[in-house]
Every structure is written in structure tokens, then in C-alpha cells.
Design a protein around this motif. Structure first.
Motif, PDB file in Angstrom:
ATOM      1  N   MET A   1      42.222  90.086  52.639  1.00  0.00           N
ATOM      2  CA  MET A   1      41.310  90.465  53.739  1.00  0.00           C
ATOM      3  C   MET A   1      42.079  90.760  55.016  1.00  0.00           C
ATOM      4  SD  MET A   1      38.051  90.777  53.401  1.00  0.00           S
ATOM      5  CE  MET A   1      37.456  90.428  55.060  1.00  0.00           C
ATOM      6  N   LEU A   2      41.605  91.770  55.670  1.00  0.00           N
ATOM      7  CA  LEU A   2      42.207  92.148  56.930  1.00  0.00           C
ATOM      8  C   LEU A   2      41.676  91.257  58.042  1.00  0.00           C
ATOM      9  CD1 LEU A   2      42.920  95.741  57.006  1.00  0.00           C
ATOM     10  CD2 LEU A   2      42.526  94.704  59.204  1.00  0.00           C
ATOM     11  N   GLN A   3      42.525  90.838  58.907  1.00  0.00           N
ATOM     12  CA  GLN A   3      42.042  90.048  60.040  1.00  0.00           C
ATOM     13  C   GLN A   3      41.918  90.966  61.239  1.00  0.00           C
ATOM     14  OE1 GLN A   3      45.277  87.230  59.807  1.00  0.00           O
ATOM     15  NE2 GLN A   3      43.830  85.640  59.237  1.00  0.00           N
ATOM     16  N   GLU A   4      40.716  91.116  61.713  1.00  0.00           N
ATOM     17  CA  GLU A   4      40.499  92.064  62.793  1.00  0.00           C
ATOM     18  C   GLU A   4      40.298  91.321  64.108  1.00  0.00           C
ATOM     19  OE1 GLU A   4      38.243  91.525  60.435  1.00  0.00           O
ATOM     20  OE2 GLU A   4      38.463  93.154  58.990  1.00  0.00           O
ATOM     21  N   SER A   5      40.617  91.981  65.178  1.00  0.00           N
ATOM     22  CA  SER A   5      40.246  91.464  66.490  1.00  0.00           C
ATOM     23  C   SER A   5      39.696  92.629  67.282  1.00  0.00           C
ATOM     24  CB  SER A   5      41.461  90.858  67.192  1.00  0.00           C
ATOM     25  OG  SER A   5      42.408  91.850  67.467  1.00  0.00           O
ATOM     26  N   LEU A   6      38.618  92.427  67.941  1.00  0.00           N
ATOM     27  CA  LEU A   6      37.939  93.517  68.623  1.00  0.00           C
ATOM     28  C   LEU A   6      38.156  93.431  70.125  1.00  0.00           C
ATOM     29  CD1 LEU A   6      34.579  93.801  66.702  1.00  0.00           C
ATOM     30  CD2 LEU A   6      36.470  95.403  66.715  1.00  0.00           C
ATOM     31  N   GLY A   7      38.765  94.470  70.667  1.00  0.00           N
ATOM     32  CA  GLY A   7      38.988  94.487  72.107  1.00  0.00           C
ATOM     33  C   GLY A   7      38.047  95.467  72.789  1.00  0.00           C
ATOM     34  N   LEU A   8      37.035  95.932  72.068  1.00  0.00           N
ATOM     35  CA  LEU A   8      36.184  96.991  72.597  1.00  0.00           C
ATOM     36  C   LEU A   8      34.797  96.488  72.945  1.00  0.00           C
ATOM     37  CD1 LEU A   8      37.075  99.836  70.122  1.00  0.00           C
ATOM     38  CD2 LEU A   8      38.118  99.294  72.318  1.00  0.00           C
ATOM     39  N   GLU A   9      34.165  97.206  73.817  1.00  0.00           N
ATOM     40  CA  GLU A   9      32.774  96.935  74.186  1.00  0.00           C
ATOM     41  C   GLU A   9      31.949  98.173  73.856  1.00  0.00           C
ATOM     42  OE1 GLU A   9      31.957  94.087  76.380  1.00  0.00           O
ATOM     43  OE2 GLU A   9      33.962  93.315  75.933  1.00  0.00           O
ATOM     44  N   GLY A  10      30.650  98.002  73.688  1.00  0.00           N
ATOM     45  CA  GLY A  10      29.759  99.135  73.508  1.00  0.00           C
ATOM     46  C   GLY A  10      29.928  99.808  72.160  1.00  0.00           C
ATOM     47  N   LYS A  11      29.217 100.932  71.989  1.00  0.00           N
ATOM     48  CA  LYS A  11      29.230 101.621  70.702  1.00  0.00           C
ATOM     49  C   LYS A  11      30.523 102.394  70.516  1.00  0.00           C
ATOM     50  CE  LYS A  11      26.225 104.421  67.780  1.00  0.00           C
ATOM     51  NZ  LYS A  11      24.836 104.941  67.698  1.00  0.00           N
ATOM     52  N   CYS A  12      31.044 102.315  69.302  1.00  0.00           N
ATOM     53  CA  CYS A  12      32.335 102.926  68.994  1.00  0.00           C
ATOM     54  C   CYS A  12      32.146 104.107  68.048  1.00  0.00           C
ATOM     55  CB  CYS A  12      33.223 101.865  68.347  1.00  0.00           C
ATOM     56  SG  CYS A  12      34.837 102.473  67.885  1.00  0.00           S
ATOM     57  N   ALA A  13      32.637 105.302  68.465  1.00  0.00           N
ATOM     58  CA  ALA A  13      32.608 106.465  67.576  1.00  0.00           C
ATOM     59  C   ALA A  13      33.971 106.580  66.900  1.00  0.00           C
ATOM     60  CB  ALA A  13      32.310 107.736  68.369  1.00  0.00           C
ATOM     61  N   GLU A  27      34.448  98.660  58.962  1.00  0.00           N
ATOM     62  CA  GLU A  27      34.161  97.311  58.472  1.00  0.00           C
ATOM     63  C   GLU A  27      34.463  96.250  59.527  1.00  0.00           C
ATOM     64  OE1 GLU A  27      36.047  97.410  54.666  1.00  0.00           O
ATOM     65  OE2 GLU A  27      34.375  98.560  53.843  1.00  0.00           O
ATOM     66  N   ALA A  28      35.504  96.497  60.311  1.00  0.00           N
ATOM     67  CA  ALA A  28      35.807  95.571  61.414  1.00  0.00           C
ATOM     68  C   ALA A  28      34.658  95.554  62.416  1.00  0.00           C
ATOM     69  CB  ALA A  28      37.116  95.970  62.081  1.00  0.00           C
ATOM     70  N   CYS A  29      34.129  96.736  62.732  1.00  0.00           N
ATOM     71  CA  CYS A  29      32.992  96.805  63.661  1.00  0.00           C
ATOM     72  C   CYS A  29      31.790  96.053  63.088  1.00  0.00           C
ATOM     73  CB  CYS A  29      32.610  98.260  63.931  1.00  0.00           C
ATOM     74  SG  CYS A  29      33.787  99.126  64.996  1.00  0.00           S
ATOM     75  N   ARG A  30      31.493  96.309  61.804  1.00  0.00           N
ATOM     76  CA  ARG A  30      30.335  95.666  61.178  1.00  0.00           C
ATOM     77  C   ARG A  30      30.498  94.146  61.191  1.00  0.00           C
ATOM     78  NH1 ARG A  30      27.773  98.478  56.113  1.00  0.00           N
ATOM     79  NH2 ARG A  30      29.688  97.960  55.038  1.00  0.00           N
ATOM     80  N   THR A  31      31.696  93.694  60.803  1.00  0.00           N
ATOM     81  CA  THR A  31      31.953  92.251  60.759  1.00  0.00           C
ATOM     82  C   THR A  31      31.701  91.613  62.123  1.00  0.00           C
ATOM     83  OG1 THR A  31      33.628  92.606  59.070  1.00  0.00           O
ATOM     84  CG2 THR A  31      33.714  90.501  60.241  1.00  0.00           C
ATOM     85  N   HIS A  32      32.115  92.327  63.182  1.00  0.00           N
ATOM     86  CA  HIS A  32      31.976  91.773  64.527  1.00  0.00           C
ATOM     87  C   HIS A  32      30.686  92.213  65.215  1.00  0.00           C
ATOM     88  CE1 HIS A  32      36.175  91.100  63.597  1.00  0.00           C
ATOM     89  NE2 HIS A  32      36.175  90.164  64.526  1.00  0.00           N
ATOM     90  N   GLU A  33      29.765  92.789  64.422  1.00  0.00           N
ATOM     91  CA  GLU A  33      28.454  93.201  64.917  1.00  0.00           C
ATOM     92  C   GLU A  33      28.546  94.099  66.127  1.00  0.00           C
ATOM     93  OE1 GLU A  33      26.077  89.731  65.329  1.00  0.00           O
ATOM     94  OE2 GLU A  33      26.164  89.237  63.198  1.00  0.00           O
ATOM     95  N   ARG A  34      29.561  94.951  66.118  1.00  0.00           N
ATOM     96  CA  ARG A  34      29.682  95.942  67.168  1.00  0.00           C
ATOM     97  C   ARG A  34      29.043  97.246  66.688  1.00  0.00           C
ATOM     98  NH1 ARG A  34      34.591  98.429  70.697  1.00  0.00           N
ATOM     99  NH2 ARG A  34      33.234 100.077  71.437  1.00  0.00           N
ATOM    100  N   PRO A  35      28.178  97.883  67.490  1.00  0.00           N
ATOM    101  CA  PRO A  35      27.594  99.161  67.051  1.00  0.00           C
ATOM    102  C   PRO A  35      28.680 100.217  66.879  1.00  0.00           C
ATOM    103  CG  PRO A  35      26.698  98.447  69.203  1.00  0.00           C
ATOM    104  CD  PRO A  35      27.763  97.492  68.845  1.00  0.00           C
ATOM    105  N   TYR A  36      28.507 101.081  65.865  1.00  0.00           N
ATOM    106  CA  TYR A  36      29.539 102.098  65.599  1.00  0.00           C
ATOM    107  C   TYR A  36      28.918 103.246  64.831  1.00  0.00           C
ATOM    108  CZ  TYR A  36      29.536 100.394  60.803  1.00  0.00           C
ATOM    109  OH  TYR A  36      29.136 100.032  59.532  1.00  0.00           O
TER     110      TYR A  36
END
Lengths: 285, 285
Positions: A1-13, A27-36
Motif C-alpha cells: 500500500m502506498l502511504q499518501e499525505s495530502l498537502g492540498l485543499e479544495g477540489k483537485c483536478a 485513490e489518495a484523494c478518495r482515501t483522504h476524502e478530498r474532492p477530485y
């Protein structure tokens, strides 16, 4: 499994080319419940991979429409990810925006990387924020030193230094980013064929005896927000099949996707994977 | 027919690797009634080609015996010609002289060209005079400008400039000397596989649309007495098969063998062959 860290805010295209990277981001966005949203580039992004995610399709020649789609999606940040080959100008079928962009930057005089820098600048001029893959997948960047159980020996380090030297020269000319070196001999250099096919060719050019190292680096002037070079479990499999002794990637410049699987495969086969500093290729003559 | 000019005196020892160049030299010597002997390197020189000429065989790992053979033949000058791949150290089976030579120069840290320069220096230290292929085959060196009926157009010149730039970067790192560029995209870069196979690969990587240029150059620091890069009718045939629009070679740095046949083949297929100055690749960004 990849270990992700999210440094972003808001929806990501996620502007998605080929390969596994766009999906890893989604998948990183989904895991961290970030809209994308994935904007799959026709002919590059894999349809099957996009299916399970919110996505749209776009043509690489329709930069204007890609920008419009990002605005319609109300995305605040844009990531470019995955492999894109520059198409021929004939196949590009550029929209009006793209025609103007190409006229301004003179596409034919640029390497892939120079072109991508200009595309990023155009997106920013439109008020979009372009962020790097590494800022979404920070833990995927190679660190200095061995990733798995094995480390390069002195012989392998000689090949790594030679490979880093050649890859750096190529990178400065904005052409290629991977080479295979064995016993000081540069067996193969990557251009448009991709790393895995280059490694397969190197297997047929190998000399007797041990060794052979795949060296992959970012280009020195590469805009690191844009697509960085990637290795993954497939790269390790190609290196194993080619009988190489290991893989060296630029620390801080190359992404290791599906890291655990890649390391396990390398450990099982007795290959090293190591992060190497760009300076380790300084000529010693 | 090749037009030869002989600038040498006395008996000439031709240390013969693979390809057509050693034979072209032998035939030039015969035509001009200059005494000569071919020293065919086992595994590289073509046995069939040597048959009709005075020759001996030698192992590439037996530098001491090559020098002894040149003395036995009472040759006054030595030419290195033809393609040689650096063998693995295991396959080299070096004689005592070679062991000492390698210990002194540290073969593994050198590219092919660095190694050849050291071998030439060793021959000279033994009192042998090493002369260049070009001094025997002066007319075979490419001159600036088109060799045949066709010349590059503006589009082709953009690709040539890009190719010269990349080839120069590679050459400075003592790795590779040929590339194929189409529409500004570097399709393929030569390492150990040889030009013809690199061109065949480029054919599979070509984009839609016209163009594609093979660019071949000498390395900037190359000892020009040693083996220079070569093109010939086979190279033209490979370029034709790959659908390229032409070939650019470094004026004064690349030999065109079997020149009339090569030009005829290019003219018939609508390809240009041109001599290009190394400076024509200066980045224009």
C-alpha cells in the motif's frame, strides 16, 4: 500500500496521462476524502482505470476545453500526472486556444519538458493553481539510500556514478532520463520508447558477468510540479528479467509507486533499489 | 567507388574491428600499392573480409601480442579501424601487458572513447606511430553541405539542430553518437546497440506525418586518429526503411564509406545526406 499525505485543499483536478500515477493520485484523494476529478487525456489515460472515479475525457490538443472543464468542475488546484507523448502536429487537432499557445511558444523547438513548463505557465496565467504530484503523494518520492534490504556494492556504485553522469547530460539537453550501465559500459539510453522497453533492450546488450544498473533521474531543469519520472513494481520486474543487479533513482526526483510491492519484488529477486543524489555522478577522471 | 588519398609512408598495420571500414582501408592501401597488414580482432573483424588480404588474428585482450605482431610485421604506422565493443572484463582474458595497462588507466571508469585514447597513448609509448583513418581515407570524411541531390528543408533543419544538440551532450559524456529526431521529438538514442538497430527502433516510435532525421556526430573530445563514426549504404538503407527524411553527419567528424552507392541510394529514395557543422546545434531558446 502506498502511504499518501495530502498537502492540498479544495477540489483537485487530475489531468491524467497514461500509466499508474493518475489512479494513485485519485485513490489518495478518495482515501483522504478530498474532492477530485480525473480529466483523462484521450489516447493516454486508461479507460478501465478511470471508470471507478469521477472523470471526464479531454483531447490533448484541446487545452482550451481542458481549462473550461476544470472551471466547470470548480476545481481549485490542478495536478498533471501520467505519461504523455507529444503527438505529431498533424494528430494534435488543436483547438483555438492550443493554436495560439503553440504559436506563442514554438512547440517544435522544445523538448517534452520545455513544452510542459509552458503549458503549466499557460494554466497559471488563466488563474489556475498548478501543484506537483509530489505534494499529493509526498511519501512516494525516493529518499537517499537503500529502499529495500539490499544496497549497491562498490562495483554497482561505479555504474551508478557513470549512469548519473550520462543521465544528467541527457537531462540538461531535455532528452531522456534513464540509462542502463554495466561494467562502465552504457548499454542503453531511453528516448521515446519508455523505461521498460529500454531495459528489455539492455538485456540483449548485456556483457558476460555480473552487474548492470538502471539509473533514472529527473531532468535538472524539470518543473517538479509537472510529471516526475516514476518507477514501480513493473520497473522492478523488467530489471529482474534483464538480469540487472539493481536500480538507482534520483533521491527527491523520482516517484516510487506501489512502493511495498516494488520493494518486495526487488528483495525477493536480490536486487537493490537505492535513492542516489544527483551529485553522485560527478566525473572522477 | 571510394576515392582514397594516401598520406602515409611505409607499411601500415590496420587493427581491424567489425564493419566495412578496415576493408576499405586495406583496399585503399592495395590500390595505392602501399604495403599493409590487417590485424583482425577476434570476435569483431569479419573473417570473410580479411581472407583476400595479408592478415593475422589477435585477441582484444592481448594488447602485448598485438604490439609484438606489429613489430614482427615491421609496420611503421598503425591505424585503428572498425567497430569494437568493450568486452566484459571476464571475457577479456587480458595478457600481462593488458593487465598492466588496465591497472594503470582504470578501465571501468572510462567510456569507450576514453579507453581508446589510453590504448593509443600506450601504442605511442611503445614507439609506434598511430595515424587516423581519415589520413588514409581523407576523401571519405563528410564535408559541409548536401552530399547528394537533396538538401534539408527548414523543418528538417529544426530536427537537425535538436539532434546535434542532444548528440553533443551525449558525446561530452562519452556515451553514444547518434540520435533520431522527428518534429522536435527525440525518438531514439544510440548506446551499445549500433546505429542501424537504433534507426529500426526509431521507425516503430515515429509519429504520424513527415520527417525524421538521423543525426550522427563524433564525440567532441574524440581522438580523431582513432575510429571515427561511419555511415554507408547500409545506414542509408536503414534510414529509408524507417521512413526518415534524411541523414545529417558531422562535417569533418564522420566518414561516409562507399560514398557513391550511399548517395545513389539516398537520391533514389528521396533522402538527403548532409554534412552539418557541430555549432549548428547551438540551443536557440
Amino acid at each position: 500500500m502506498l502511504q499518501e499525505s495530502l498537502g492540498l485543499e479544495g477540489k483537485c483536478a487530475i489531468v491524467a496521462g497514461g500509466g499508474a500515477l493518475p489512479l494513485a493520485l485519485a485513490e489518495a484523494c478518495r482515501t483522504h476524502e478530498r474532492p477530485y476529478v480525473l480529466l483523462g487525456l484521450e489516447g493516454f489515460a486508461e479507460a478501465g482505470a478511470l471508470k471507478g472515479h469521477p472523470h471526464r475525457w479531454a483531447r490533448i490538443g484541446a487545452v482550451g476545453r481542458v481549462i473550461a472543464a476544470i472551471r466547470e468542475e470548480a476545481a481549485t488546484e490542478v495536478v498533471f500526472a501520467g505519461h504523455v507523448r507529444r503527438p505529431s502536429l498533424a494528430a494534435l487537432r488543436p483547438d483555438l486556444y492550443t493554436v495560439r499557445l503553440l504559436a506563442r511558444i514554438g512547440a517544435k523547438a522544445l523538448g517534452d519538458d520545455g513544452l510542459m513548463r509552458q503549458v503549466a505557465a499557460a494554466f497559471e496565467a488563466e488563474g489556475l493553481k498548478v501543484v506537483g504530484v509530489a505534494s499529493v503523494l509526498a511519501d512516494a518520492l525516493a529518499q537517499p539510500g537503500p529502499l529495500g534490504r539490499l544496497a549497491p556494492d562498490a562495483t554497482a556504485w561505479e555504474d551508478i556514478r557513470r549512469g548519473v553522469e550520462v543521465a544528467a547530460a541527457l537531462g540538461r539537453a531535455d532528452a531522456g532520463q534513464a540509462v542502463v550501465v554495466q561494467q562502465g559500459i552504457v548499454l542503453a539510453i531511453e528516448a521515446a520508447e519508455g523505461t521498460d522497453r529500454m531495459v528489455a533492450r539492455a538485456a540483449r546488450l548485456r556483457r558476460e558477468g555480473p552487474g548492470g544498473v538502471l539509473v533514472k533521474m529527473a531532468k535538472p531543469q524539470q518543473d517538479r510540479r509537472m510529471d516526475l519520472p516514476v518507477i514501480g513494481a513493473d520497473t522492478v520486474a523488467a530489471a529482474v528479467a534483464a538480469g540487472l543487479s539493481g536500480i538507482a533513482v534520483e533521491a527527491g526526483g523520482v516517484l516510487v509507486l506501489d512502493r511495498e510491492a516494488a520493494i518486495r519484488r526487488a528483495d525477493d529477486a536480490g536486487l537493490f533499489i537505492t535513492g542516489a543524489e544527483p551529485g553522485s555522478g560527478a566525473p572522477r577522471r
